[in-house]
Design a protein around this motif. Structure first.
Motif, mmCIF file in Angstrom:
data_model
loop_
_atom_site.group_PDB
_atom_site.id
_atom_site.type_symbol
_atom_site.label_atom_id
_atom_site.label_comp_id
_atom_site.label_asym_id
_atom_site.label_seq_id
_atom_site.Cartn_x
_atom_site.Cartn_y
_atom_site.Cartn_z
ATOM 1 N N SER A 163 0.829 -1.195 0.000
ATOM 2 C CA SER A 163 0.000 0.000 0.000
ATOM 3 C C SER A 163 0.868 1.251 0.000
ATOM 4 O O SER A 163 2.077 1.189 0.203
ATOM 5 C CB SER A 163 -0.910 0.002 1.227
ATOM 6 O OG SER A 163 -0.118 0.012 2.410
ATOM 7 N N ASP A 219 1.861 -0.031 5.137
ATOM 8 C CA ASP A 219 1.272 -0.803 6.235
ATOM 9 C C ASP A 219 0.691 -2.135 5.783
ATOM 10 O O ASP A 219 0.572 -3.067 6.580
ATOM 11 C CB ASP A 219 0.159 0.019 6.909
ATOM 12 C CG ASP A 219 0.706 1.190 7.683
ATOM 13 O OD1 ASP A 219 -0.075 2.104 7.997
ATOM 14 O OD2 ASP A 219 1.922 1.193 7.965
ATOM 15 N N SER A 220 0.312 -2.210 4.529
ATOM 16 C CA SER A 220 -0.304 -3.441 4.021
ATOM 17 C C SER A 220 0.546 -4.030 2.903
ATOM 18 O O SER A 220 1.001 -3.300 2.018
ATOM 19 C CB SER A 220 -1.702 -3.149 3.480
ATOM 20 O OG SER A 220 -2.548 -2.699 4.501
ATOM 21 N N THR A 221 0.733 -5.333 2.980
ATOM 22 C CA THR A 221 1.443 -6.046 1.927
ATOM 23 C C THR A 221 0.710 -7.336 1.609
ATOM 24 O O THR A 221 -0.048 -7.854 2.446
ATOM 25 C CB THR A 221 2.890 -6.386 2.328
ATOM 26 O OG1 THR A 221 2.866 -7.179 3.531
ATOM 27 C CG2 THR A 221 3.713 -5.133 2.576
ATOM 28 N N TYR A 222 0.949 -7.855 0.427
ATOM 29 C CA TYR A 222 0.349 -9.131 0.044
ATOM 30 C C TYR A 222 1.314 -9.846 -0.887
ATOM 31 O O TYR A 222 1.790 -9.259 -1.847
ATOM 32 C CB TYR A 222 -1.000 -8.918 -0.653
ATOM 33 C CG TYR A 222 -1.761 -10.194 -0.857
ATOM 34 C CD1 TYR A 222 -1.651 -10.920 -2.042
ATOM 35 C CD2 TYR A 222 -2.574 -10.708 0.153
ATOM 36 C CE1 TYR A 222 -2.322 -12.107 -2.224
ATOM 37 C CE2 TYR A 222 -3.261 -11.901 -0.027
ATOM 38 C CZ TYR A 222 -3.126 -12.593 -1.211
ATOM 39 O OH TYR A 222 -3.793 -13.767 -1.380
#
Length: 124
Positions: free
Chosen positions: A52, A56-59
């Protein structure tokens, strides 16, 4: 308009490590979510990992989970892909991509800007 330039690719033995970088220019980088994709010869371009805009956000794709790590430095307009425990099947051209939508995505068609790619070759 955003320009992306990947670097850091090369030839490495299986089990080795590489760190790819993707430098962005043209707009406010911190507002853009990022992703890495790869394309092996004769295969479709596939998702590797996304992050992101805030970091803060990962995939991660299952194939790289636990071995690859994505990070970003918004002050340097750069996103990184640390690749450890490399396997021959990781051999591909790696592309970074970005767009300004909120959240995170794994879908190639949602990314508006792409780099030219950097070759990663893992020998057995």
């Amino acid at each position: 308009q955003v320009q992306l330039v990947e670097s850091g690719g090369g030839l490495v033995q299986a089990g080795g490590s590489l760190t790819l970088s993707c430098a962005a220019s043209g707009r406010t980088f911190r507002n853009y979510r990022m992703g890495w994709f790869r394309q092996a010869p004769g295969k479709e371009r596939e998702f590797v990992v996304a992050i992101s805009w805030s970091g803060d956000s990962t995939y991660y794709a299952d194939s790289v989970k636990g071995r690859f790590t994505i990070s970003r430095d918004n002050a340097k307009n750069t996103v990184y892909l640390q690749m450890n425990s490399l396997k021959p099947e990781d051999t591909a051209v790696y592309y970074c991509a970005t767009d300004r939508r909120v959240g995170i995505t794994i879908w190639r068609k949602e990314f508006d800007y792409w780099g030219q790619g950097t070759q990663v070759t893992v020998s057995s």
